[in-house]
Motif scaffolding. Structure first.
Motif, mmCIF file in Angstrom:
data_model
loop_
_atom_site.group_PDB
_atom_site.id
_atom_site.type_symbol
_atom_site.label_atom_id
_atom_site.label_comp_id
_atom_site.label_asym_id
_atom_site.label_seq_id
_atom_site.Cartn_x
_atom_site.Cartn_y
_atom_site.Cartn_z
ATOM 1 N N TRP A 104 0.827 -1.241 -0.044
ATOM 2 C CA TRP A 104 -0.022 0.050 0.124
ATOM 3 C C TRP A 104 0.756 1.424 -0.005
ATOM 4 C CZ3 TRP A 104 -3.879 -1.295 4.536
ATOM 5 C CH2 TRP A 104 -4.573 -2.498 4.334
ATOM 6 N N ALA A 105 0.079 2.262 -0.100
ATOM 7 C CA ALA A 105 1.026 3.806 0.119
ATOM 8 C C ALA A 105 1.523 3.708 1.442
ATOM 9 C CB ALA A 105 -0.025 4.692 -0.048
ATOM 10 N N ALA A 106 0.852 3.086 2.411
ATOM 11 C CA ALA A 106 1.422 3.027 3.734
ATOM 12 C C ALA A 106 2.605 2.217 3.872
ATOM 13 C CB ALA A 106 0.292 2.661 4.775
ATOM 14 N N THR A 107 2.788 1.389 3.177
ATOM 15 C CA THR A 107 3.914 0.404 3.145
ATOM 16 C C THR A 107 5.175 1.187 3.113
ATOM 17 O OG1 THR A 107 2.491 -1.576 2.460
ATOM 18 C CG2 THR A 107 4.745 -1.840 2.219
ATOM 19 N N LEU A 108 5.037 1.818 1.918
ATOM 20 C CA LEU A 108 6.351 3.002 1.400
ATOM 21 C C LEU A 108 6.467 4.190 2.477
ATOM 22 C CD1 LEU A 108 5.617 2.689 -2.276
ATOM 23 C CD2 LEU A 108 6.907 1.125 -0.837
ATOM 24 N N LEU A 109 5.488 4.834 2.981
ATOM 25 C CA LEU A 109 5.420 5.951 3.578
ATOM 26 C C LEU A 109 5.424 5.796 5.231
ATOM 27 C CD1 LEU A 109 2.723 7.898 1.518
ATOM 28 C CD2 LEU A 109 5.300 7.682 1.192
ATOM 29 N N GLN A 110 4.508 5.004 5.697
ATOM 30 C CA GLN A 110 4.605 4.923 7.138
ATOM 31 C C GLN A 110 5.414 3.905 7.803
ATOM 32 O OE1 GLN A 110 2.622 6.893 8.990
ATOM 33 N NE2 GLN A 110 1.962 7.907 7.039
ATOM 34 N N ALA A 166 -13.858 -2.659 4.214
ATOM 35 C CA ALA A 166 -12.477 -2.652 3.980
ATOM 36 C C ALA A 166 -11.949 -2.247 2.801
ATOM 37 C CB ALA A 166 -12.135 -4.193 3.988
ATOM 38 N N ASN A 167 -12.686 -2.391 1.792
ATOM 39 C CA ASN A 167 -12.353 -1.713 0.326
ATOM 40 C C ASN A 167 -12.282 -0.289 0.223
ATOM 41 O OD1 ASN A 167 -14.218 -4.613 -0.861
ATOM 42 N ND2 ASN A 167 -11.981 -4.324 -1.178
ATOM 43 N N ILE A 168 -13.215 0.196 0.782
ATOM 44 C CA ILE A 168 -13.330 1.629 0.957
ATOM 45 C C ILE A 168 -12.057 2.445 1.888
ATOM 46 C CG2 ILE A 168 -14.857 3.547 1.933
ATOM 47 C CD1 ILE A 168 -17.256 1.802 1.293
ATOM 48 N N ILE A 169 -11.930 1.585 3.004
ATOM 49 C CA ILE A 169 -10.901 2.092 3.810
ATOM 50 C C ILE A 169 -9.459 2.106 3.113
ATOM 51 C CG2 ILE A 169 -9.611 1.925 5.759
ATOM 52 C CD1 ILE A 169 -12.235 0.863 7.264
ATOM 53 N N VAL A 170 -9.254 1.067 2.509
ATOM 54 C CA VAL A 170 -8.064 0.658 1.739
ATOM 55 C C VAL A 170 -7.874 1.649 0.437
ATOM 56 C CG1 VAL A 170 -6.741 -0.885 0.338
ATOM 57 C CG2 VAL A 170 -7.897 -1.556 2.341
ATOM 58 N N THR A 171 -8.764 1.834 -0.152
ATOM 59 C CA THR A 171 -8.917 2.829 -1.267
ATOM 60 C C THR A 171 -8.649 4.061 -1.068
ATOM 61 O OG1 THR A 171 -10.289 1.285 -2.562
ATOM 62 C CG2 THR A 171 -10.062 3.344 -3.529
ATOM 63 N N VAL A 228 7.250 7.778 -8.674
ATOM 64 C CA VAL A 228 7.101 6.362 -9.613
ATOM 65 C C VAL A 228 6.776 5.155 -8.604
ATOM 66 C CG1 VAL A 228 8.213 4.889 -11.153
ATOM 67 C CG2 VAL A 228 8.359 7.290 -11.454
ATOM 68 N N MET A 229 7.464 4.998 -7.550
ATOM 69 C CA MET A 229 7.399 3.931 -6.737
ATOM 70 C C MET A 229 6.183 3.949 -5.975
ATOM 71 S SD MET A 229 10.015 2.907 -3.404
ATOM 72 C CE MET A 229 10.271 1.157 -2.912
ATOM 73 N N LEU A 230 5.654 5.029 -5.555
ATOM 74 C CA LEU A 230 4.225 5.179 -4.827
ATOM 75 C C LEU A 230 2.955 5.059 -6.107
ATOM 76 C CD1 LEU A 230 3.009 6.078 -2.096
ATOM 77 C CD2 LEU A 230 3.056 8.505 -3.065
ATOM 78 N N PHE A 231 3.442 5.590 -7.052
ATOM 79 C CA PHE A 231 2.304 5.493 -8.280
ATOM 80 C C PHE A 231 2.063 3.767 -8.219
ATOM 81 C CE2 PHE A 231 0.663 5.501 -12.577
ATOM 82 C CZ PHE A 231 -0.464 5.975 -12.309
ATOM 83 N N MET A 232 3.356 3.112 -8.526
ATOM 84 C CA MET A 232 3.165 1.804 -8.711
ATOM 85 C C MET A 232 2.329 0.863 -7.384
ATOM 86 S SD MET A 232 4.825 0.919 -11.663
ATOM 87 C CE MET A 232 3.942 2.411 -12.311
ATOM 88 N N ALA A 233 2.634 1.362 -6.436
ATOM 89 C CA ALA A 233 2.006 0.786 -5.288
ATOM 90 C C ALA A 233 0.608 1.061 -5.371
ATOM 91 C CB ALA A 233 2.379 1.301 -4.093
ATOM 92 N N ILE A 234 0.212 2.302 -5.507
ATOM 93 C CA ILE A 234 -1.350 2.845 -5.574
ATOM 94 C C ILE A 234 -2.006 2.086 -6.912
ATOM 95 C CG2 ILE A 234 -2.884 4.729 -6.027
ATOM 96 C CD1 ILE A 234 -0.632 6.449 -4.496
ATOM 97 N N VAL A 235 -1.611 2.084 -8.036
ATOM 98 C CA VAL A 235 -2.079 1.508 -9.187
ATOM 99 C C VAL A 235 -2.390 -0.104 -8.823
ATOM 100 C CG1 VAL A 235 -1.593 0.820 -11.391
ATOM 101 C CG2 VAL A 235 -1.475 3.197 -10.649
ATOM 102 N N SER A 236 -1.298 -0.687 -8.376
ATOM 103 C CA SER A 236 -1.462 -2.207 -8.572
ATOM 104 C C SER A 236 -2.691 -2.704 -7.229
ATOM 105 C CB SER A 236 -0.324 -2.815 -7.764
ATOM 106 O OG SER A 236 0.412 -2.490 -6.695
ATOM 107 N N THR A 237 -2.585 -2.089 -6.016
ATOM 108 C CA THR A 237 -3.489 -2.010 -5.025
ATOM 109 C C THR A 237 -5.027 -1.797 -5.753
ATOM 110 O OG1 THR A 237 -1.970 -2.048 -3.416
ATOM 111 C CG2 THR A 237 -4.070 -1.945 -2.653
ATOM 112 N N GLY A 238 -4.944 -0.628 -6.061
ATOM 113 C CA GLY A 238 -6.196 -0.006 -6.770
ATOM 114 C C GLY A 238 -6.750 -0.860 -7.545
ATOM 115 N N SER A 239 -6.118 -1.630 -8.470
ATOM 116 C CA SER A 239 -6.830 -2.445 -9.487
ATOM 117 C C SER A 239 -7.282 -3.427 -8.829
ATOM 118 C CB SER A 239 -5.886 -2.794 -10.561
ATOM 119 O OG SER A 239 -4.737 -3.325 -10.114
#
Length: 370
Positions: free
Chosen positions: A38-44, A111-116, A341-352
């Motif tokens: 997730w974004a949190a994996t990279l940021l938090q 869960a889906n709403i919170i993650v997204t 780029v790294m963050l965008f990859m994380a967001i796009v992959s989890t978002g899909s």
């Protein structure tokens, strides 16, 4: 590309939501890594390193790996008990009836709403910090790329894209580790800087965080900047696993992540799509590979922010701005782009994955059932 990797000429509802139920171990593992990044994996993860030292990255990574490893056991049972299932809520309805089905359906959507929401907010905040774009506009634009390719290719497109996203994330991760511990500094230097940080008293911290190197010109506030001994850590050190705050975070992380994995339809979907022989192995391999991402990123960028005593406030760290700040400090504009780029990859992959999960729940548990 989907056809090249064994896709079908015509897209049916079954293939759209299950990818043919024949995904192999490697692709299953890569999609688990991608979904759980997730974004949190990279940021938090870097935020807890900034707060608690080395114990933070360990508790973040280990506290979120346990659930994925245990889900591998559940994946075996899923293949044995319900080999033709599409969603977890279908299984609940068959076993416990309508009331339980509606209850689990509600929690699945939550869960889906919170993650997204977390993905969009974390990504938008970082985009705003690095580019100046308004976070509301960033949050609006980010999902569109996800929606387009997910709606066109279904779960198989998500799996193939996740493989690429995981490769890019690991490439940037390895680059950051090499820059911190080989090119710019070394493990001995970072260790010495962290020890020196905790030796400073309040007056010395005020001089360090000052506009003119005097106490009078200071902007230092206790607890706002990473300077001096760490409250709750053994000997106030960043280099200890004996951390009250780190342990408390670890317990919360372990308990909380059971909900975000076991009630998230996207993980069940990956198990449904995998071959029977590949499901458990894919989850075990994916969980072990995922551990490296938050742990390595936080012990490089997160600890470096504290070692170099960059003027990052606690509120900025809480907003997930430690990795972009350190990357920009070390690599300039290139570092900012790499983190984006790294963050965008994380967001796009989890978002899909979340998009497919919600579409499956609506199609099979709302539309077809009711």
């Amino acid at each position: 590309m989907e056809k090249y990797f064994g896709g079908h000429g015509s897209m049916t509802s079954e293939h759209f939501n299950t990818a043919g139920r024949m995904v192999k171990t490697g692709l299953t593992a890569s999609v688990i890594v991608s979904q759980w990044t997730w974004a949190a994996t990279l940021l938090q993860s870097s935020n807890v390193a900034w707060q608690f030292g080395v114990s933070g990255p360990f508790w973040y990574a280990s506290g979120a790996t346990i659930q994925v490893l245990l889900f591998g056991v559940l994946a075996i049972s899923l293949k044995q008990v319900a080999p033709s299932a599409h969603t977890m809520c279908e299984i609940v309805r068959a076993r416990w009836g309508k009331a339980a089905h509606l209850t689990f359906l509600f929690f699945a959507f939550c869960a889906n709403i919170i993650v997204t929401s977390m993905l969009l907010l974390g990504g938008a905040a970082t985009v705003e910090a690095l580019t100046g774009m308004d976070y509301r506009l960033a949050a609006f634009l980010i999902p569109w790329g996800v929606i387009l390719y997910t709606s066109a290719g279904g779960l198989k497109a998500t799996f193939l894209a996740s493989y690429l996203h995981t490769a890019v994330i690991f490439a940037v991760l390895i680059t950051m580790i090499l820059v911190v511990y080989i090119k710019e500094y070394g493990s001995d230097q970072i260790y010495a800087y962290l020890e020196q940080n905790t030796s400073y008293n309040t007056t010395e911290c005020q001089i360090i965080y000052s506009t003119n190197s005097t106490v009078e010109g200071t902007f230092y506030e206790q607890g706002k900047y990473s300077c001096g001994p760490v409250p709750g850590n053994a000997q106030g050190s960043y280099l200890t696993m004996l951390s009250e705050g780190g342990l408390m975070f670890g317990i919360i992380n372990i308990v909380g992540n059971f909900g975000t994995v076991f009630v998230d339809q996207s993980y069940w979907q990956s198990a449904i799509a995998a071959r029977p022989a590949s499901a458990a192995r894919g989850y075990l391999l994916g969980g072990l590979c995922w551990f490296a991402i938050p742990f390595s990123l936080a012990t490089s960028l997160g600890l470096t922010s504290t070692a170099l005593m960059l003027p990052i406030t606690s509120s900025e760290a809480g907003a997930g701005l430690v990795p972009p700040a350190v990357a920009t400090y070390l690599l300039g504009r290139g570092g900012s782009v790499a983190i984006l780029v790294m963050l965008f990859m994380a967001i796009v992959s989890t978002g899909s994955a979340e998009s497919i999960a919600v579409s499956s729940l609506i199609a099979y548990d709302v539309y077809r059932t009711y």
